[in-house]
Design a protein around this motif. Sequence first.
Motif, short mmCIF file in Angstrom:
data_model
loop_
_atom_site.label_atom_id
_atom_site.label_comp_id
_atom_site.label_asym_id
_atom_site.label_seq_id
_atom_site.Cartn_x
_atom_site.Cartn_y
_atom_site.Cartn_z
N GLN A 1 0.83 -1.21 0.00
CA GLN A 1 0.00 0.00 0.00
C GLN A 1 0.86 1.26 0.00
O GLN A 1 0.50 2.26 -0.61
N PRO B 1 0.06 0.77 -4.47
CA PRO B 1 -1.34 0.40 -4.24
C PRO B 1 -2.14 0.30 -5.55
O PRO B 1 -3.08 1.06 -5.80
N ARG C 1 -6.21 -5.52 1.99
CA ARG C 1 -6.08 -4.13 1.54
C ARG C 1 -6.28 -4.00 0.02
O ARG C 1 -6.52 -2.91 -0.47
N PHE D 1 -7.25 -0.79 -3.54
CA PHE D 1 -6.17 -0.25 -4.35
C PHE D 1 -6.72 0.38 -5.63
O PHE D 1 -7.86 0.16 -6.03
N PHE E 1 -2.87 7.30 -0.01
CA PHE E 1 -2.77 5.93 0.49
C PHE E 1 -1.74 5.84 1.61
O PHE E 1 -1.94 5.13 2.60
#
Length: 208
Positions: free
Chosen positions: A150, A154, A167, A171, A187
């Motif tokens: 991330q 991302p 996660r 994205f 992010f």
Amino acid sequence: MTEHMRALAEDILRLQAELDREIEQRRKVLGWHLRDRFVEFEHGITVEHRRLRRSVRGFLAQSSLGAILSAPVIYSLIIPLLIVDAWASLYQAICFRLYRLPLVRRADHIAFDRQHLAYLNWIEATNCAFCSYANGVIGYVREIASRTEQYWCPIKHALRVSDPHRRYQAFLEYGDADGYRARLEEFRDRLRKDAAPEAVAVEPAKPL
């Protein structure tokens, strides 16, 4: 993220909460609960568990030759696992502090609690401890890697990824060059403020 994608992500979170409630109900049926991270069994449950414990001799007698011969191969994995565990811990201790990112807690991923089950003999308990550590380390390292991804990249893949980390769905879309240049710091800042799942699971829907 489109409105429909956002709704699907919210459904996932809702279903996870519902699953957690069902698991808690199942725990009550089986006669145990957690109190301050310690397992407590109802009166009489442990006695019944001991009655169901198989002796080591009986366990080995019913084990296949292949299972016995493969045991040293399986347990040899402890060496690379220990190295990865230590190396990943060192990595985040140095790099995450430099990036000002929250550190991943090992205790959230590596749990040793199956030794409290009285129906396991010492070989079964040892096997469970090994599996707890192996899968815990993988989960621990995966979370470190997901925070790293991330921070640096991302972006979703063009190809389908089987069982992506939690996660991933938030994205940027593959090929969204403007979004990458405009939102990379967003992010990173989001990760610095809060590394909890809720902080990354759903992003606000934007008009198409």
